[in-house]
Design a protein around this motif. Structure first.
Motif: not given
Length: 79
Positions: A5-29
């Motif tokens: 199994n190898r890490t799919d880098k495109n899917i990993l980037k999508k997941g990291l973008k979601k975590l970045a959005i989550c980080l912003i919302l965790m401070f804003l909320g």
């Protein structure tokens, strides 16, 4: 022979973008919730309270989706 199994880098980037959005919302909320609860005499109290609660809940949901996406990029087997 079994393929590694190898890490799919495109899917990993999508997941990291979601975590970045989550980080912003965790401070804003919580910040918006704190400001709203300190000013309960203002006319926009109820709409801001509802908005801040929705932001907090969406942060948790996006966190779960981001972690799931990252785990899928690392451990899903391609066919």
């Amino acid at each position: 022979m079994q393929e590694q199994n190898r890490t799919d880098k495109n899917i990993l980037k999508k997941g990291l973008k979601k975590l970045a959005i989550c980080l912003i919302l965790m401070f804003l909320g919580p910040t918006l919730l704190h400001l709203t609860l300190n000013n309960d005499d203002k006319p926009l109290y109820i709409p801001l309270l509802i908005t801040s609660i929705i932001i907090c809940i969406s942060a948790v949901i996006i966190l779960f989706l981001g972690l799931t996406t990252i785990m899928d990029s690392m451990f899903k087997r391609k066919k």
